[in-house]
Design a protein around this motif. Sequence first.
Motif, PDB file in Angstrom:
ATOM      1  N   LEU A 359      80.744 -53.390   5.518  1.00  0.00           N
ATOM      2  CA  LEU A 359      80.975 -54.740   6.032  1.00  0.00           C
ATOM      3  C   LEU A 359      82.347 -54.853   6.693  1.00  0.00           C
ATOM      4  CD1 LEU A 359      79.476 -56.931   3.154  1.00  0.00           C
ATOM      5  CD2 LEU A 359      78.421 -56.309   5.335  1.00  0.00           C
ATOM      6  N   GLY A 360      83.307 -54.078   6.192  1.00  0.00           N
ATOM      7  CA  GLY A 360      84.651 -54.137   6.754  1.00  0.00           C
ATOM      8  C   GLY A 360      84.822 -53.327   8.026  1.00  0.00           C
ATOM      9  N   ASN A 361      83.867 -52.467   8.319  1.00  0.00           N
ATOM     10  CA  ASN A 361      83.961 -51.610   9.510  1.00  0.00           C
ATOM     11  C   ASN A 361      82.619 -51.582  10.241  1.00  0.00           C
ATOM     12  OD1 ASN A 361      86.747 -50.123   9.166  1.00  0.00           O
ATOM     13  ND2 ASN A 361      85.764 -50.090   7.140  1.00  0.00           N
ATOM     14  N   PRO A 362      82.277 -52.660  10.932  1.00  0.00           N
ATOM     15  CA  PRO A 362      80.999 -52.688  11.656  1.00  0.00           C
ATOM     16  C   PRO A 362      80.962 -51.634  12.745  1.00  0.00           C
ATOM     17  CG  PRO A 362      82.356 -54.571  12.254  1.00  0.00           C
ATOM     18  CD  PRO A 362      83.038 -53.914  11.094  1.00  0.00           C
ATOM     19  N   PRO A 363      79.788 -51.081  13.052  1.00  0.00           N
ATOM     20  CA  PRO A 363      79.688 -49.998  14.045  1.00  0.00           C
ATOM     21  C   PRO A 363      79.946 -50.492  15.458  1.00  0.00           C
ATOM     22  CG  PRO A 363      77.505 -50.708  13.358  1.00  0.00           C
ATOM     23  CD  PRO A 363      78.481 -51.430  12.470  1.00  0.00           C
TER      24      PRO A 363
END
Length: 397
Positions: A359-363
Amino acid sequence: MSSSGQALSVEEIDGYSPRLPSIARTGARQRVMMLGLRGIPSVQGGVEKHVEMLAAKLAAQGWGVEVVGRRRYLAQSPHSSGHGIRVFSLWAPRMMALEAIVHTFIGVCFAALRRPDILHIHAIGPALMVPLARMFGLKVVVTHHGYDYDRQKWGGFAKGMLKLGERLGMRLAHGRIAISKEIVETMGARYRVPVSFVPNGVAVAPWRGESGVLEEFALGRRRYVLLAARLVPEKRQIDLIRAFARLGDAGFKLVLAGGAEFETPYAREVKAIASRVPGVVLTGFQTGERLTELFANAALFVLPSSHEGMPIALLEAMAYGLPVLASDIIANRALGLPDEDYFPLGDIEALAAAIAGKLGNPPREEKILARMAHVEATYSWTSVAQKTLSVYGALKR
């Protein structure tokens, strides 16, 4: 019966074997009857999704397709599914341990009257009726969708019957299919019989606009984690709820889309635990535009299950370009995702940390598009139909 479109010749299908039966070559419609499922269309379950999509492709190629379902899951009998497929709803007892096997017995007797060219039985429990089908002189194909005796809901006797169904299906069917390479290898080694690998496919309906489901459950776009699965112990919804609770107030919700055919202790426990964790939303079984909207707008899809054959819901999430997390069981590992897309089965702390990380690093957009293209190219229902017809065709030679 009417087909969903004009029959295509053999040469019109890329990669199709010229030895397969076709209307153009034989001058007669081939008929297959599908048995061993709750029903179609839009009935919850992986086998049901597989049959619904496969049947549509076979009908489009000129095959007469009949699907036998269970009356309480279907609206009327007989009727068309809308794809030129005839669906028959037959009675089955409303008892978890007896519903499938009794319905399959009735379905095989029905098939003996209908005389299809192929009787295609799905799953190893219904495969208990392969000897009966052979006694009636039917040509039988069995698809092994997974080791159902590993499901947590079954007791010792039921597990024994499922293992017997697997043995009878693999040894006595005229044609055998498995949906994963691991099952193919295991069945070949265990029973010394040839088994064809025909994986599940995926087809994603484009999101055409708001169905109202996000508004109904107060969901924001890209602000929820999604699991779409039946409420059964092997799907491990409780693991996911507990992991989600460890995130605290992260500004996301957890959406569990799925229902239970029977009011089981597990389903009641899921509902009770969900009611105590803020942000958990139980939508019940969803299908059509509503399910499409849930997939299209999720921030993350998680599949924490302990048992899968080949996970269609996970493939669908990937086809929508969603970031995913899956338990590290063999069936999920077989999809070949990066290591960071897996977590140890049952490890709540690891799952919570993985969710937070995703959730903290969306693609990035290019990664999303690449995943969507890969799934579309690799898991086509057209390819599934071609491979299935190859199995059917081998029985006619």
